[in-house]
Design an enzyme around this catalytic site. Structure first.
Site, PDB file in Angstrom:
ATOM      1  N   HIS A  85       1.296  42.004 -33.541  1.00  9.49           N
ATOM      2  CA  HIS A  85       1.712  40.721 -32.991  1.00  9.49           C
ATOM      3  C   HIS A  85       0.495  39.896 -32.541  1.00  9.49           C
ATOM      4  O   HIS A  85      -0.571  40.458 -32.249  1.00  9.49           O
ATOM      5  CB  HIS A  85       2.688  40.935 -31.838  1.00  9.49           C
ATOM      6  N   GLU A  87      -0.164  38.336 -29.847  1.00 11.73           N
ATOM      7  CA  GLU A  87      -0.659  38.622 -28.490  1.00 11.73           C
ATOM      8  C   GLU A  87      -1.510  39.897 -28.494  1.00 11.73           C
ATOM      9  O   GLU A  87      -2.553  39.968 -27.843  1.00 11.73           O
ATOM     10  CB  GLU A  87       0.511  38.814 -27.513  1.00 11.73           C
ATOM     11  N   CYS A 110       7.483  39.213 -27.220  1.00 10.32           N
ATOM     12  CA  CYS A 110       8.508  40.264 -27.242  1.00 10.32           C
ATOM     13  C   CYS A 110       8.242  41.247 -26.087  1.00 10.32           C
ATOM     14  O   CYS A 110       7.243  41.131 -25.367  1.00 10.32           O
ATOM     15  CB  CYS A 110       8.466  40.996 -28.585  1.00 10.32           C
ATOM     16  N   CYS A 113       4.786  43.056 -26.338  1.00 14.03           N
ATOM     17  CA  CYS A 113       3.667  42.181 -25.967  1.00 14.03           C
ATOM     18  C   CYS A 113       3.698  41.893 -24.469  1.00 14.03           C
ATOM     19  O   CYS A 113       2.644  41.776 -23.837  1.00 14.03           O
ATOM     20  CB  CYS A 113       3.717  40.889 -26.775  1.00 14.03           C
TER      21      CYS A 113
HETATM   22  O1  LIG Z   1       5.804  38.734 -29.467  1.00 13.65           O
HETATM   23  C1  LIG Z   1       5.803  38.495 -30.694  1.00 13.65           C
HETATM   24  C2  LIG Z   1       6.936  38.625 -31.470  1.00 13.65           C
HETATM   25  C3  LIG Z   1       6.838  38.498 -32.832  1.00 13.65           C
HETATM   26  N1  LIG Z   1       5.642  38.237 -33.396  1.00 13.65           N
HETATM   27  C4  LIG Z   1       5.535  38.156 -34.848  1.00 13.65           C
HETATM   28  C5  LIG Z   1       5.932  39.419 -35.569  1.00 13.65           C
HETATM   29  C6  LIG Z   1       6.465  38.922 -36.872  1.00 13.65           C
HETATM   30  O2  LIG Z   1       5.361  38.762 -37.795  1.00 13.65           O
HETATM   31  C7  LIG Z   1       7.053  37.571 -36.509  1.00 13.65           C
HETATM   32  C8  LIG Z   1       8.535  37.627 -36.251  1.00 13.65           C
HETATM   33  O3  LIG Z   1       9.181  37.627 -37.453  1.00 13.65           O
HETATM   34  P1  LIG Z   1      10.723  37.186 -37.614  1.00 13.65           P
HETATM   35  O4  LIG Z   1      10.885  37.063 -39.108  1.00 13.65           O
HETATM   36  O5  LIG Z   1      10.873  35.858 -36.892  1.00 13.65           O
HETATM   37  O6  LIG Z   1      11.524  38.288 -37.024  1.00 13.65           O
HETATM   38  O7  LIG Z   1       6.432  37.167 -35.302  1.00 13.65           O
HETATM   39  C9  LIG Z   1       4.523  38.053 -32.645  1.00 13.65           C
HETATM   40  O8  LIG Z   1       3.406  37.808 -33.177  1.00 13.65           O
HETATM   41  N2  LIG Z   1       4.629  38.177 -31.293  1.00 13.65           N
HETATM   42 ZN   LIG Z   2       5.276  41.026 -29.545  1.00 13.77          ZN
END
Ligand SMILES: O=c1ccn([C@H]2C[C@H](O)[C@@H](COP(=O)(O)O)O2)c(=O)[nH]1
Ligand SMILES: [Zn+2]
Length: 179
Positions: A85, A87, A110, A113
């Site tokens: 991710h 972060e 999320c 993170c």
């Molecule tokens: O905290 C976060 C949450 C998600 N991400 C990234 C991980 C994935 O590459 C996308 C999410 O994909 P979706 O197709 O929208 O589920 O975002 C992040 O970097 N940081």
């Molecule tokens: Zn995350």
């Protein structure tokens, strides 16, 4: 009003939040995720950017080899088990303490993170999109931030930034008094 003041009035200067969120958006442009590009930067309380990152595959796991989809029945064929991710990458790319720093991120963090952010002593999260607000992972992230005293707020701006490298190369700065 003289000519210089008149012209400066029409120049759209960025405030610090716009600047840092724009840097995160720029970092996001590097992501190969076809669905959600995310960028983040860590900023200390003196206003220095000390790290940035975007969502991408781990080192040694090639962006063009690992899957970017999310619709396969087999989780091993989807991106989520592999992708780092934004972060995580921003924090991993930061050297030194992140105590009392701010993280600017284009998507609300999320739960995983959120744990990283809390454990590194970051005390403020500025985010742009909350498109995963309905997910348990986002709800859990907010519960943890609230409990840990991490402030979070949504960045909003109507400003539009266009970057044209060619244009900048040719531009004269005389209207700002630089020549
Ligand atoms: O905290 C976060 C949450 C998600 N991400 C990234 C991980 C994935 O590459 C996308 C999410 O994909 P979706 O197709 O929208 O589920 O975002 C992040 O970097 N940081
Ligand atoms: Zn995350």
């Amino acid at each position: 009003m003289d000519e210089l003041t008149q012209r400066l009035g029409s120049v759209s200067l960025l405030d610090s939040h716009e600047h840092f969120m724009a840097l995160s958006l720029l970092a996001a442009q590097r992501s190969k995720d076809p669905c959600t590009q995310v960028g983040a930067c860590v900023v200390d309380r003196r206003g220095n950017v000390i790290g940035s990152g975007y969502n991408g595959m781990p080192r040694g796991c090639h962006d063009d080899v690992f899957p970017w989809g999310k619709a396969s029945q087999d989780p091993l064929e989807n991106k989520h088990l592999y992708v780092c991710h934004a972060e995580l990458n921003a924090i991993a790319n930061t050297t030194g303490t992140m105590s009392d720093c701010v993280i600017y991120v284009t998507l609300f963090p999320c739960n995983e993170c959120a744990k990283l952010i809390i454990q590194h002593g970051i005390t403020e999260v500025v985010y742009l999109s909350d498109k995963h607000a309905h997910k348990k992972s986002t709800v859990a992230a907010k519960v943890m931030f609230d409990s840990a005293g991490v402030k979070y707020w949504r960045f909003k701006s109507k400003k539009k930034i266009v970057i044209e490298f060619e244009d900048i190369k040719e531009r004269k700065l005389s209207h700002r008094g630089f020549d």
